[in-house]
Design a protein around this motif. Structure first.
Motif, PDB file in Angstrom:
ATOM      1  N   LEU A  33       0.674  -1.290   0.094  1.00 20.33           N
ATOM      2  CA  LEU A  33      -0.082  -0.074   0.039  1.00 20.33           C
ATOM      3  C   LEU A  33       0.805   1.227  -0.112  1.00 20.33           C
ATOM      4  CD1 LEU A  33      -2.845  -1.003   2.460  1.00 20.33           C
ATOM      5  CD2 LEU A  33      -3.018  -0.506   0.016  1.00 20.33           C
ATOM      6  N   ALA A 358     -10.860  -5.430  -5.126  1.00 19.73           N
ATOM      7  CA  ALA A 358     -10.451  -5.988  -3.895  1.00 19.73           C
ATOM      8  C   ALA A 358     -10.542  -7.389  -3.485  1.00 19.73           C
ATOM      9  CB  ALA A 358     -11.503  -5.447  -2.833  1.00 19.73           C
ATOM     10  N   PRO A 359      -9.407  -7.887  -3.010  1.00 13.51           N
ATOM     11  CA  PRO A 359      -9.358  -9.391  -2.776  1.00 13.51           C
ATOM     12  C   PRO A 359     -10.251 -10.096  -1.811  1.00 13.51           C
ATOM     13  CG  PRO A 359      -7.536  -8.202  -1.706  1.00 13.51           C
ATOM     14  CD  PRO A 359      -8.257  -7.312  -2.552  1.00 13.51           C
ATOM     15  N   ARG A 360     -10.893 -11.015  -2.112  1.00  9.29           N
ATOM     16  CA  ARG A 360     -11.857 -11.541  -1.155  1.00  9.29           C
ATOM     17  C   ARG A 360     -11.483 -13.043  -0.448  1.00  9.29           C
ATOM     18  NH1 ARG A 360     -16.719  -8.828  -1.196  1.00  9.29           N
ATOM     19  NH2 ARG A 360     -16.846  -9.873   1.070  1.00  9.29           N
ATOM     20  N   TYR A 384      -7.361  -8.311   6.878  1.00  6.11           N
ATOM     21  CA  TYR A 384      -7.246  -7.617   5.401  1.00  6.11           C
ATOM     22  C   TYR A 384      -8.574  -7.621   4.751  1.00  6.11           C
ATOM     23  CZ  TYR A 384      -2.655  -7.548   7.448  1.00  6.11           C
ATOM     24  OH  TYR A 384      -1.572  -7.369   8.419  1.00  6.11           O
ATOM     25  N   ASP A 414     -13.270  -9.318  -5.602  1.00  7.42           N
ATOM     26  CA  ASP A 414     -14.798  -9.299  -5.479  1.00  7.42           C
ATOM     27  C   ASP A 414     -15.284  -9.333  -6.942  1.00  7.42           C
ATOM     28  OD1 ASP A 414     -16.882  -8.114  -3.338  1.00  7.42           O
ATOM     29  OD2 ASP A 414     -17.236  -7.787  -5.540  1.00  7.42           O
ATOM     30  N   ASN A 433      -8.841   0.312  -9.515  1.00  8.91           N
ATOM     31  CA  ASN A 433      -8.383   1.283  -8.332  1.00  8.91           C
ATOM     32  C   ASN A 433      -7.121   0.809  -7.874  1.00  8.91           C
ATOM     33  OD1 ASN A 433      -8.573   1.295  -5.175  1.00  8.91           O
ATOM     34  ND2 ASN A 433      -9.834   2.834  -5.871  1.00  8.91           N
ATOM     35  N   ARG A 435      -5.572   1.050  -4.699  1.00 13.88           N
ATOM     36  CA  ARG A 435      -5.412   0.291  -3.441  1.00 13.88           C
ATOM     37  C   ARG A 435      -6.240  -1.082  -3.822  1.00 13.88           C
ATOM     38  NH1 ARG A 435      -4.481   2.928   1.126  1.00 13.88           N
ATOM     39  NH2 ARG A 435      -6.224   1.648   2.273  1.00 13.88           N
ATOM     40  N   GLU A 436      -7.079  -1.268  -4.564  1.00 15.24           N
ATOM     41  CA  GLU A 436      -7.446  -2.543  -4.630  1.00 15.24           C
ATOM     42  C   GLU A 436      -6.679  -3.551  -5.313  1.00 15.24           C
ATOM     43  OE1 GLU A 436     -12.266  -1.824  -4.666  1.00 15.24           O
ATOM     44  OE2 GLU A 436     -11.424  -2.471  -6.509  1.00 15.24           O
ATOM     45  N   LEU A 439      -3.884  -4.496  -2.784  1.00 13.30           N
ATOM     46  CA  LEU A 439      -4.391  -5.247  -1.955  1.00 13.30           C
ATOM     47  C   LEU A 439      -4.292  -6.583  -2.458  1.00 13.30           C
ATOM     48  CD1 LEU A 439      -7.005  -3.325  -0.104  1.00 13.30           C
ATOM     49  CD2 LEU A 439      -5.183  -4.061   0.963  1.00 13.30           C
TER      50      LEU A 439
ATOM     51  N   ALA B 158      -1.708   5.714   4.152  1.00 11.68           N
ATOM     52  CA  ALA B 158      -2.026   4.641   2.936  1.00 11.68           C
ATOM     53  C   ALA B 158      -2.316   3.307   3.739  1.00 11.68           C
ATOM     54  CB  ALA B 158      -1.318   4.847   1.853  1.00 11.68           C
ATOM     55  N   ILE B 161      -6.062  -0.540   6.060  1.00 14.46           N
ATOM     56  CA  ILE B 161      -7.112  -1.088   5.401  1.00 14.46           C
ATOM     57  C   ILE B 161      -8.391  -0.429   5.462  1.00 14.46           C
ATOM     58  CG2 ILE B 161      -8.461  -3.462   4.892  1.00 14.46           C
ATOM     59  CD1 ILE B 161      -5.228  -3.418   4.632  1.00 14.46           C
ATOM     60  N   ARG B 360     -19.386  -5.636   3.098  1.00 12.28           N
ATOM     61  CA  ARG B 360     -18.514  -6.486   3.760  1.00 12.28           C
ATOM     62  C   ARG B 360     -19.060  -7.020   5.347  1.00 12.28           C
ATOM     63  NH1 ARG B 360     -13.627  -6.576   0.969  1.00 12.28           N
ATOM     64  NH2 ARG B 360     -13.430  -8.712   2.176  1.00 12.28           N
ATOM     65  N   TYR B 385     -20.806 -13.142   0.777  1.00 13.09           N
ATOM     66  CA  TYR B 385     -19.391 -12.545   0.810  1.00 13.09           C
ATOM     67  C   TYR B 385     -19.586 -11.368   2.006  1.00 13.09           C
ATOM     68  CZ  TYR B 385     -17.088 -15.108  -3.194  1.00 13.09           C
ATOM     69  OH  TYR B 385     -16.448 -15.808  -3.734  1.00 13.09           O
ATOM     70  N   ASP B 414     -17.039  -1.967   1.239  1.00 10.27           N
ATOM     71  CA  ASP B 414     -15.870  -2.246   1.259  1.00 10.27           C
ATOM     72  C   ASP B 414     -15.112  -0.859   1.003  1.00 10.27           C
ATOM     73  OD1 ASP B 414     -13.696  -4.293  -0.040  1.00 10.27           O
ATOM     74  OD2 ASP B 414     -13.255  -2.260  -0.727  1.00 10.27           O
ATOM     75  N   GLN B 416     -12.440   0.607   0.115  1.00 11.85           N
ATOM     76  CA  GLN B 416     -11.120   1.122  -0.435  1.00 11.85           C
ATOM     77  C   GLN B 416     -11.333   2.280  -1.374  1.00 11.85           C
ATOM     78  OE1 GLN B 416      -8.485   0.104   0.759  1.00 11.85           O
ATOM     79  NE2 GLN B 416      -9.310  -1.350   2.003  1.00 11.85           N
TER      80      GLN B 416
END
Lengths: 457, 457
Positions: A33, A358-360, A384, A414, A433, A435-436, A439, B158, B161, B360, B385, B414, B416
């Motif tokens: 990040l 964004a990771p799930r 996270y 996601d 994005n 940050r997504e 991550l 930054a 999370i 989330r 999810y 989410d 982010q």
């Protein structure tokens, strides 16, 4: 939102880590990040290199660019190319599609499906029959289909959370629609775009003719979902309307291309190999930022993060940017061919090819023992917002890879937005994005760190 | 991604439900994804009504539009307005900002912070001092600050999370920067925009002068992050550069406005009230699609889903669209005032005010017994999810609400992307994904269904 005071939120602050693994994951996410390169790499890959269909100039430029970046990153012991012959399919001129309702001509956005043949130069004009499934073709039979265009219009199922399921299920129309329709004498196939949105982008993607004789190939194109809705509605009032489409796509001779490989030699078990990768090729309508520029730069970032946090893997780590996932899978096959030839022992393979969202979690192909071992790490990922560890397909490029014992993992971002962009002209850098993306890279790096540290059973 | 075969993915198919709660949640999510109105409502609220700052014409139109939609939805037993006097702050002409480095003039994007006073008509031109915190002001002291503009340039952190934490922490500069700088004789405050992106949008938001005398008020503006970076860099080379900004914002007399309330009378316990809401006002720079058009239409959708699946709550359900969250909180206070006056018994309150992104989980304000009860429902949400059930702030509008026993919940989307758009001109309809918005509404509806069915302890 004026003054959210979420100070009591738990599980969310990087830096609260206690045990060595918690600390290492905190370092990984922080590095991703705050000092990652993946977003800038993707910017270049998308906005300077551009689309990267196998055999295209863009694909060759992408090979050169990523190789150079990996070499200059100082994160690898060596960087090299694997030669692979790839198919070359060319779209040709921009496609034309419209329908004639009496004298009224209505244009609709269409694009040739990848692998399709061209129409005759003047295009094809014929009556068009809407169906919802391949089965419906059979019920209609040759009498009703011969000489007509078939319009496959079954939408992706909106009620599923897992959009990839809906995609796969509705995708039979795109993958096999033309081939099946041809068997009943159809002259063309128009397929509703595989997206859950209603919009004006036709979504391309691979289709095949299977083993039908080449003389029976018919051209196939995707139509935007708004176009499909309009066509369907108009057809209900006038089943005799004429549909016209014109495309000049063609197959050319195979082209020499490459997988790009960056390798960090394992400090303890150099003979045990872990692979992480994405595919460097994309479709030709856009930059392919989500599919799969994201997966490539995230894979490169794994090595960059390890360098930044000073982590040296015990096992050999290879970052592999596979060529030709979209319309052939030759890169993945070549990687396996060389691994077999060199008697390599792969213990782990990971792919990111579901977008830079964004990771799930992860989709795991593993035996029960290692599945249990990996899911025991779930609590490490919860801070996270990574929670899903499910059994499932890990990735197309690592699918051919075999070894005496191997665990495979696919990053699960996601899944809600992926098909908004997938294989369409809006799969561009601005849809990602930062940050997504980062991550996702951190989540991949974390699992590789754990696999490297604790091995597989 | 050519042919993902994720058929083995578990936990993800709506329709596999077994017990009554699983079935009810499946019905709720299916309704949200296939027959919801929230996206169309948001389209209207964003693209027809537009920005909705308290006291503005847009805010009044939004009251009329949402009241009409709730009335015509046939989802409520009654729809009514709660009168509330709200502050009115007006931005005036588009702000101007630039700095003079010798003779070189460089424009930077700025906007007045909400609640700020205007500059003199000609604007303010002065030397500018960069600080990273309110504490740094104290260290500099009046000698160095007097007559200068203070430039608050500490970025959001930054590495976290939870972006809302970073927002809250860096936000002291926006909320109190001008007030504090004024105490040392500063003539203006320029505050780095509260976003994690580097871009050209200044982000507005509430600021206050506390109890300093009105004669000591100084104007405050936000500067885009790219502008802040450039200014900071240039200042390092030329600490004597002059900064200029000009704004004509003003406070006007309070205006009569409204909370919009839709009510479904409880079938068994009409005296027990559950509230779900968002805030109808927005900042003035954009449509406020995420902040908080999304929360409003999701709250309206809760009642629509209940209607569609034929669920009649046992307790009274109120959908409340609060006015004036952004710069006063008067709507939330008024709701509590009336609840007290009418001796109402609220058992539950939920707010959605963190954007229309993929849900989330929830941030819960609850005693331990009910927290445990609610977290025991986590498994019901996993197929969608939704995994995070944490203790934390639930929402600004429901913050004032008290009752003998009440549980509060904030939807946690989410986090982010939220601050990419927050209070800036790009918080527009196209930044909202239909499915993510709908999933948020379904997640809210599901928790309300469970609270209604099992009550609170």
């Amino acid at each position: 939102m004026k003054k959210i005071i979420a100070l009591f939120l738990l599980n969310s602050i990087v830096g609260f880590a206690q045990n060595p693994d918690e600390k290492q994951l905190a370092a990984i996410y922080k590095s991703a990040l705050t000092e990652s390169k993946c977003y800038n790499w993707l910017d270049h890959l998308s906005n300077v290199v551009g689309s990267r269909l196998s055999g295209s100039e863009g694909a060759q430029k992408a090979v050169a660019y990523t190789k150079l970046q990996m070499e200059s990153s100082e994160a690898f012991d060596k960087v090299y190319l694997q030669e692979v012959m790839v198919p070359k399919w060319v779209r040709g001129e921009k496609e034309i599609g419209y329908f004639l309702d009496g004298k009224k001509k209505t244009a609709v956005p269409v694009c040739a499906l990848g692998g399709s043949i061209a129409t005759p130069k003047a295009g094809i004009t014929a009556e068009i029959i809407e169906v919802q499934s391949l089965e419906e073709l059979k019920a209609l039979g040759t009498d009703k289909i011969k000489g007509k265009i078939i319009f496959f219009n079954r939408p992706m199922e909106a009620s599923k959370i897992e959009t990839f399921h809906s995609y796969f299920e509705a995708g039979d129309q795109r993958r096999a629609g033309a081939k099946e329709a041809s068997k009943y004498g159809a002259v063309g196939a128009i397929v509703r775009s595989l997206t859950l949105r209603l919009d004006d982008f036709p979504h391309t993607g691979w289709m095949g003719y299977g083993d039908i004789p080449e003389s029976q190939y018919i051209p196939a194109a995707a139509i935007s979902t708004n176009g499909a809705e309009l066509l369907s509605k108009t057809l209900k009032n006038n089943p005799k309307l004429l549909f016209h489409f014109k495309q000049s796509c063609r197959k050319e001779a195979d082209v020499l291309s490459y997988n790009v490989v960056g390798e960090i030699k394992g400090s303890e078990h150099p003979e045990k190999v872990m692979v992480v990768g994405g595919h460097l090729d994309s479709w030709d309508l856009a930059d392919g930022s989500h599919d799969d520029g994201a997966g490539c730069v995230q894979s490169m970032e794994v090595a960059n993060i390890f360098k930044n946090i000073g982590f040296k893997p015990k096992n050999t780590l290879r970052v592999v940017l596979f060529m030709n996932e979209e319309n052939g899978g030759r890169g993945g096959q070549k990687y396996q061919e060389l691994a077999l030839k060199n008697n390599e022992n792969h213990i782990f393979a990971m792919e990111s090819d579901s977008g830079g969202f964004a990771p799930r979690g992860f989709s795991l192909q593993s035996d029960a023992v290692n599945f249990k071992k990996i899911t025991a790490w779930k609590n490490l990922f919860e801070p996270y917002y990574v929670h899903v560890f499910s059994e499932g397909h890990a990735g197309s490029d690592i699918e051919p890879l075999t070894s005496s014992k191997i665990v495979k993992a696919g990053l699960l971002p996601d899944p809600q937005r992926y098909f908004d962009y997938h294989h369409a002209q809006n799969d561009t850098f601005d849809a990602v994005n930062k940050r997504e993306l980062e991550l996702g890279a951190a989540t991949m790096t974390s699992l590789i760190y754990l696999i490297d540290t604790y091995g597989i059973e």
